[in-house]
Enzyme design. Structure first.
Site, short mmCIF file in Angstrom:
data_model
loop_
_atom_site.label_atom_id
_atom_site.label_comp_id
_atom_site.label_asym_id
_atom_site.label_seq_id
_atom_site.Cartn_x
_atom_site.Cartn_y
_atom_site.Cartn_z
N HIS A 153 -58.37 -12.38 57.90
CA HIS A 153 -57.70 -12.06 59.17
C HIS A 153 -56.29 -11.60 58.91
O HIS A 153 -55.77 -11.72 57.80
CB HIS A 153 -57.67 -13.31 60.07
CG HIS A 153 -56.80 -14.41 59.53
ND1 HIS A 153 -57.17 -15.24 58.49
CD2 HIS A 153 -55.55 -14.83 59.89
CE1 HIS A 153 -56.21 -16.11 58.23
NE2 HIS A 153 -55.21 -15.88 59.06
N ASP A 180 -52.58 -12.29 61.06
CA ASP A 180 -52.12 -13.17 62.13
C ASP A 180 -51.78 -12.37 63.39
O ASP A 180 -51.09 -11.35 63.33
CB ASP A 180 -50.89 -13.97 61.66
CG ASP A 180 -51.23 -14.86 60.48
OD1 ASP A 180 -52.39 -15.30 60.37
OD2 ASP A 180 -50.32 -15.11 59.65
N HIS A 222 -55.44 -11.77 54.98
CA HIS A 222 -55.49 -12.94 54.11
C HIS A 222 -56.58 -13.91 54.52
O HIS A 222 -57.13 -13.82 55.62
CB HIS A 222 -54.12 -13.63 54.05
CG HIS A 222 -53.62 -14.10 55.40
ND1 HIS A 222 -53.06 -13.25 56.32
CD2 HIS A 222 -53.61 -15.32 55.97
CE1 HIS A 222 -52.71 -13.93 57.40
NE2 HIS A 222 -53.04 -15.19 57.21
N ARG A 260 -45.57 -22.73 59.14
CA ARG A 260 -45.58 -21.28 59.34
C ARG A 260 -44.63 -20.85 60.45
O ARG A 260 -44.63 -21.45 61.53
CB ARG A 260 -46.99 -20.79 59.68
CG ARG A 260 -47.07 -19.28 59.82
CD ARG A 260 -48.49 -18.82 60.10
NE ARG A 260 -48.59 -18.26 61.44
CZ ARG A 260 -49.73 -17.96 62.04
NH1 ARG A 260 -50.88 -18.20 61.43
NH2 ARG A 260 -49.73 -17.44 63.24
C1 OGA Z 1 -51.80 -18.90 58.13
C2 OGA Z 1 -52.89 -18.87 57.14
C3 OGA Z 1 -53.53 -19.60 54.94
C4 OGA Z 1 -53.41 -20.82 54.11
O1 OGA Z 1 -51.04 -19.89 58.11
O2 OGA Z 1 -51.66 -17.95 58.89
O3 OGA Z 1 -53.78 -18.05 57.26
O4 OGA Z 1 -53.85 -20.76 52.93
N1 OGA Z 1 -52.80 -19.75 56.14
O5 OGA Z 1 -52.91 -21.83 54.59
MN MN Z 2 -53.24 -16.61 58.86
#
Ligand code: OGA
Ligand code: MN
Length: 287
Positions: free
Chosen positions: A102, A104, A260, A276
């Site tokens: 995805h 974000d 990611h 985040r």
């Molecule tokens: C996010 C995500 C990936 C992770 O926080 O947007 O996709 O490995 N995290 O925590």
């Molecule tokens: Mn993410």
């Protein structure tokens, strides 16, 4: 500061830069240039307060408040908690951490410019840190499509939807309830399949497994087949950058240039905790 580019088409490491101290205008521009080129940057060895993470993120643009309000830090709602840790019978963050490809906030009208994720606790087993995050370049993916496919995609638009994804992750376990009222804040949106990067103008494939449900105006079977083909192309294993986390990493990624996915190779009692911040999309875009 010292820069190391990864051997993949994306990803770079910055060493010897302390983000708890003010970053000069010149250094910041160098970071942004590298970021627009590489899509993913890790700053190693940081020690940041919540305010410092917010302060640095804020230099990149306004910050989003995530729709999953149960997982925001009470004093700093700009911080979304990504964690599998349970406290008082409740998981304190998004536990699955996005274990599907995805980018974000692709499901909002003005998708996020970039996200920053700061590692506080990492799952460790026999001295090895687990819970890697995989990254793919959506620009490299576009560039490496056959010319015929590139022109077939011109003008196509796709529907992105948050609600289906939340419910899927909830059904898989680990996410709490979300109200219809909250979900009503994230109605379906439509984006071009080939999107230009808002700052550099570079073309990227802006469809992702996580949130893109359908290509407009195509029969469902054709839309499903084309999306499956594009998802597979974007995430070809030989072109990925795998982020192996270290404590004190502040990782930032561009949500137009890259996609990611979190790797699921750990479980409680191994603990994972990250914070985040999410930078809003630019208001002005190049055409
Ligand atoms: C996010 C995500 C990936 C992770 O926080 O947007 O996709 O490995 N995290 O925590
Ligand atoms: Mn993410």
């Amino acid at each position: 500061m010292e820069i190391r580019r990864s051997s993949a088409p994306l990803g770079a490491e910055i060493l010897n830069l302390d983000l708890s101290q003010p970053v000069s205008g010149g250094a910041f521009r160098a970071i942004e240039d590298l970021f627009h080129e590489r899509g993913v940057i890790v700053f190693r060895g940081q020690q940041l307060t919540e305010e410092q993470q917010i302060g640095f993120s804020r230099r990149l643009g306004e910050l989003e408040i995530h729709v999953a309000t149960d997982y925001l830090r009470p004093d700093h709602p700009q911080i979304l908690v990504v964690s599998n840790i349970a406290e008082n019978g409740r998981v304190i963050g998004l536990a699955d951490a996005g274990q599907y490809w995805h980018s974000d906030l692709s499901y909002v009208a003005n998708p996020s410019r970039c996200s920053l994720l700061y590692a506080l606790e990492l799952p460790t087993e026999n001295g090895k840190i687990l819970g890697e995050t995989l990254f793919a370049s959506a620009a490299y993916a576009y560039d490496t499509l056959p010319a015929g496919t590139q022109s077939q995609l011109e003008g196509l638009r796709a529907i992105h939807r948050y609600a289906d994804r939340y419910r899927k992750q909830q059904a898989a376990g680990g996410r709490g309830a979300i109200s219809e009222e909250q979900l009503a804040k994230v109605p379906d949106v439509v984006h071009p399949v080939v999107r230009r990067h808002p700052i550099t103008g570079r073309k990227t494939l802006f469809v992702n497994e996580g949130f893109t449900v359908e290509i407009e105006r195509l029969p469902r079977s054709q839309s499903d087949a084309l999306l499956a083909q594009l998802f597979a192309h974007i995430t070809r294993p030989e072109f990925l950058y795998t982020h192996s986390w270290q404590p004190g990493d502040l990782l930032m990624w561009d949500n137009c240039l890259t996609q990611h996915r979190a790797v699921s190779n750990y479980a409680p009692p191994l603990r994972r905790l990250l914070h985040r911040t999410t930078v809003a999309g630019a208001r002005f875009t190049v055409s």
